[in-house]
Design a protein around this motif. Structure first.
Motif, PDB file in Angstrom:
ATOM      1  N   VAL A  25       0.823  -1.190   0.000  1.00 21.54           N
ATOM      2  CA  VAL A  25       0.000   0.000   0.000  1.00 21.54           C
ATOM      3  C   VAL A  25       0.868   1.254   0.000  1.00 21.54           C
ATOM      4  O   VAL A  25       0.608   2.209  -0.741  1.00 21.54           O
ATOM      5  N   VAL A  26       1.941   1.233   0.777  1.00 24.96           N
ATOM      6  CA  VAL A  26       2.829   2.396   0.849  1.00 24.96           C
ATOM      7  C   VAL A  26       3.530   2.614  -0.493  1.00 24.96           C
ATOM      8  O   VAL A  26       3.524   3.720  -1.048  1.00 24.96           O
ATOM      9  N   VAL A  27       4.082   1.533  -1.033  1.00 25.62           N
ATOM     10  CA  VAL A  27       4.811   1.643  -2.299  1.00 25.62           C
ATOM     11  C   VAL A  27       3.915   2.194  -3.391  1.00 25.62           C
ATOM     12  O   VAL A  27       4.301   3.067  -4.174  1.00 25.62           O
ATOM     13  N   ILE A  28       2.705   1.697  -3.401  1.00 23.80           N
ATOM     14  CA  ILE A  28       1.798   2.094  -4.453  1.00 23.80           C
ATOM     15  C   ILE A  28       1.417   3.555  -4.336  1.00 23.80           C
ATOM     16  O   ILE A  28       1.315   4.280  -5.332  1.00 23.80           O
ATOM     17  N   PHE A  29       1.288   4.029  -3.092  1.00 19.92           N
ATOM     18  CA  PHE A  29       1.013   5.446  -2.910  1.00 19.92           C
ATOM     19  C   PHE A  29       2.201   6.271  -3.392  1.00 19.92           C
ATOM     20  O   PHE A  29       2.036   7.311  -4.029  1.00 19.92           O
ATOM     21  N   LEU A  30       3.424   5.773  -3.129  1.00 22.11           N
ATOM     22  CA  LEU A  30       4.612   6.503  -3.583  1.00 22.11           C
ATOM     23  C   LEU A  30       4.640   6.591  -5.110  1.00 22.11           C
ATOM     24  O   LEU A  30       5.016   7.616  -5.674  1.00 22.11           O
ATOM     25  N   PHE A  31       4.215   5.510  -5.771  1.00 26.37           N
ATOM     26  CA  PHE A  31       4.154   5.524  -7.231  1.00 26.37           C
ATOM     27  C   PHE A  31       3.239   6.629  -7.731  1.00 26.37           C
ATOM     28  O   PHE A  31       3.575   7.378  -8.644  1.00 26.37           O
ATOM     29  N   LEU A  32       2.082   6.717  -7.089  1.00 25.11           N
ATOM     30  CA  LEU A  32       1.110   7.744  -7.470  1.00 25.11           C
ATOM     31  C   LEU A  32       1.729   9.132  -7.311  1.00 25.11           C
ATOM     32  O   LEU A  32       1.624   9.973  -8.199  1.00 25.11           O
ATOM     33  N   LEU A  33       2.418   9.334  -6.182  1.00 20.39           N
ATOM     34  CA  LEU A  33       3.067  10.618  -5.941  1.00 20.39           C
ATOM     35  C   LEU A  33       4.104  10.905  -7.014  1.00 20.39           C
ATOM     36  O   LEU A  33       4.160  11.987  -7.583  1.00 20.39           O
ATOM     37  N   LYS A  34       4.923   9.893  -7.303  1.00 18.12           N
ATOM     38  CA  LYS A  34       6.026  10.067  -8.248  1.00 18.12           C
ATOM     39  C   LYS A  34       5.491  10.484  -9.614  1.00 18.12           C
ATOM     40  O   LYS A  34       5.999  11.422 -10.229  1.00 18.12           O
ATOM     41  N   GLU A  35       4.452   9.786 -10.088  1.00 15.33           N
ATOM     42  CA  GLU A  35       3.893  10.108 -11.403  1.00 15.33           C
ATOM     43  C   GLU A  35       3.160  11.443 -11.384  1.00 15.33           C
ATOM     44  O   GLU A  35       3.210  12.202 -12.344  1.00 15.33           O
ATOM     45  N   GLY A  36       2.467  11.724 -10.270  1.00 11.35           N
ATOM     46  CA  GLY A  36       1.625  12.916 -10.234  1.00 11.35           C
ATOM     47  C   GLY A  36       2.405  14.194 -10.034  1.00 11.35           C
ATOM     48  O   GLY A  36       2.106  15.218 -10.650  1.00 11.35           O
ATOM     49  N   LEU A  37       3.426  14.134  -9.170  1.00 11.61           N
ATOM     50  CA  LEU A  37       4.143  15.374  -8.851  1.00 11.61           C
ATOM     51  C   LEU A  37       4.911  15.915 -10.046  1.00 11.61           C
ATOM     52  O   LEU A  37       5.262  17.095 -10.087  1.00 11.61           O
TER      53      LEU A  37
END
Lengths: 289, 284
Positions: A25-37
């Motif tokens: 769950v944490v990793v996946i949230f980081l992915f979202l951040l990485k792509e979105g930011l």
């Protein structure tokens, strides 16, 4: 000795699995951040949130999500106005008035309503509600914020009803008995004693219902018309945050600013839903205390 | 006494009207789907693929696809979710961090499903390179129901009285024996209800598979976990928004909606029955 080893292995195995799902769950949230930011290299966060035009594929792309935020808010507001009174009323009816056998049936009914997939509600909305709205209000199209609000109201209903009913149910019996003993009627007891006592649970129910509406995708995409302009009334087509992601992600080129912008919308949605859930959690815990 | 009956009667009438409105909506919805959908349902519709640009034939590949995706998601999420809940409830020390994790998981259950679709696209489709496939879709759906499975299992485990655990440990059972033989069997109906409801939810979800698994038309059945797949919920959406024969497609959409609603309602009713029986067991 063997038993101890087995015990140890099983415990570690469960621990690894447990931590893995948290890690996931944490990793996946980081992915979202990485792509979105990444989109904020192109637009400033302020221009992204409050920019008035969303033309992601024009050149240069205009990535302002204010119309989408307004769309989401408008549809949610409409749905809230319909679903909160009706939902709370249903909860009171089920918790206080219905005889116990009817109660089980009603609760099952509410649960079945919750189980109906949103794409089916969207489909039924398209073939029934949309033409009605068009004819009743003499509009060029029935694909409006109003149609979306009505359909979403019934999607938020099960959440509101079941949590508000729980809240009413957990009011101590002595409150009710005390009110009756003082000569209050059933109705007086409900609105002077039960409702205030359960108010924070009911607020949590309303918050979670609204959270459900904001996050809803398929039904909204099918019946609100998907026009990315700032709406002025409920009778106009709107486009919501969720529908934008669902409708445009298929066409967005991977790595383009459009692609990053859609992920950034995902982050916005994530933050909104997190804020709503944390607030609802606080209300629920206040009640427990 | 008679004086104060008027507001009460009015109030109850109002509540009753609201209740009836909600029930009416549900029944009207079901009536609509069943009455229009039943005309299109036939053996051929359920067992054949679409033909002639979606105007003929059936929806068998979409039914099969939905079953694959749902099974895949549950196979992935169930062991992980159960282990995570058991870990959080039975093994981990009661600390601030564990509490934080619990709150985080509860909140994840409220994150919009389309955001999970984005996760799936970024991680499974692109980063791991699974492409648009059954595997990506099933994993995305699995992550989507993971929080739900964890929190419903946790609730079921927390509802098992502490005294049962202590009694078991007191007669010399190990920690794992206590969990396996005492705690899990008592919590089983609760866990089962949560799992069945998750299955229903996965079967009906559309947004997460939009860009991770689903395709409007695929000839024949999927042959590996890396192939794209037709799925019932996506099929309904696509029939209403794509293609060139809107009238005929709407009819097929009615049929697909009936099949999907039937599937999901059967699953939910099963969950309701399991829970009812659990209540009866506790009462006796």
């Amino acid at each position: 000795m063997f038993r101890k080893a087995k015990e140890f292995i099983i415990e570690k195995l469960i621990q690894v699995c447990g931590l893995a799902s948290i890690f996931f769950v944490v990793v996946i949230f980081l992915f979202l951040l990485k792509e979105g930011l990444a989109v904020f290299k192109i637009v400033t966060p302020l221009n992204f949130l409050f920019g008035k035009s969303w033309y992601p594929i024009s050149d240069p792309a205009q990535l302002g999500i204010l119309p989408l935020i307004c769309g989401s808010l408008l549809v949610t507001l409409g749905a809230a106005i319909i679903s909160i009174p009706i939902g709370v009323a249903c909860a009171i009816y089920i918790a206080e008035i219905a005889p116990s056998k009817t109660k089980e049936v009603l609760k099952a009914g509410v649960e079945l309503l919750a189980a109906i997939p949103s794409v089916v509600l969207g489909f039924i909305g398209m073939v029934t509600l949309v033409p009605w709205v068009k004819n009743i209000f003499h509009l060029p199209t029935g694909l409006t914020a109003l149609s979306g609000s009505i359909m979403l109201a019934f999607m938020a209903m099960p959440t509101i009803v079941s949590i508000a009913e729980d809240a009413l149910y957990s009011v101590p019996k002595s409150y009710k008995e005390g009110a009756f003993a003082l000569g209050a009627t059933h109705w007086q007891t409900i609105h002077r004693v039960m409702l205030p006592a359960a108010s924070s649970g009911i607020l949590a129910a309303v918050m979670l219902g609204i959270g459900r509406v904001i996050g809803e995708t398929m039904a909204v995409m099918m019946i609100t018309g998907n026009a990315a302009v700032i709406p002025h009334s409920l009778l106009q087509p709107v486009r919501t945050l969720t529908a934008t992601i669902a409708a445009e992600m298929g066409e967005a080129v991977v790595g383009s600013e459009h692609y990053f912008a859609l992920f950034a919308i995902g982050i916005v949605l994530f933050i909104i839903s997190f804020a709503i859930n944390v607030t609802a959690d606080l209300f629920l815990h206040r009640e427990n205390r | 006494m008679r004086r104060s009956n008027l507001p009460q009667n009015l109030g109850f009438l109002l509540l009753w009207i609201c209740m009836i409105t909600t029930l009416f909506f549900l029944l009207a919805l079901l009536f609509f789907i069943v009455s229009k959908g039943i005309r299109i349902i036939s053996w051929e519709f359920l067992t054949q693929g679409p033909r002639q640009f979606m105007t003929q034939g059936g929806i068998a590949p979409a039914i099969v696809g939905t079953i694959y995706l749902t099974m895949g998601a549950i196979i992935f999420a169930l062991p992980l979710g159960l282990a995570c809940a058991i870990y959080l409830c039975e093994y981990s020390p009661k600390s601030f961090i564990v509490n934080l994790i619990r709150i985080g998981i509860n909140n994840l259950a409220g994150v919009p499903s389309v955001v999970f679709g984005l996760f799936g696209l970024a991680v499974f489709v692109k980063f791991f390179g699974f492409g648009v496939s059954i595997l990506s879709g099933a994993l995305t759906l699995g992550i989507l129901v993971l929080p739900g499975i964890i929190s419903s299992t946790q609730e079921a485990l927390l509802a098992v009285p502490q005294s049962l655990r202590e009694a078991s440990l007191a007669v010399g059972a190990t920690h794992w024996q206590t969990i396996k033989k005492i705690v899990l069997p008592s919590a089983l109906p609760g866990i089962l209800t949560g799992v069945i409801l998750s299955i229903g939810r996965v079967a009906g979800e559309t947004a997460p598979i939009l860009f991770t698994a689903a395709t409007f038309y695929k000839k024949g059945y999927p042959d590996s976990v890396f192939s794209e797949v037709m799925a019932l919920p996506y099929h309904i959406y696509a029939l209403m928004t794509e293609g060139t024969h809107p009238i005929r497609q709407t009819e097929i959409a009615y049929g697909s909606a009936l099949v999907l609603v039937f599937l999901v309602l059967v699953i939910s009713i099963l969950a309701i029955i399991v829970r009812q029986r659990q209540r009866i067991i506790y009462v006796h």
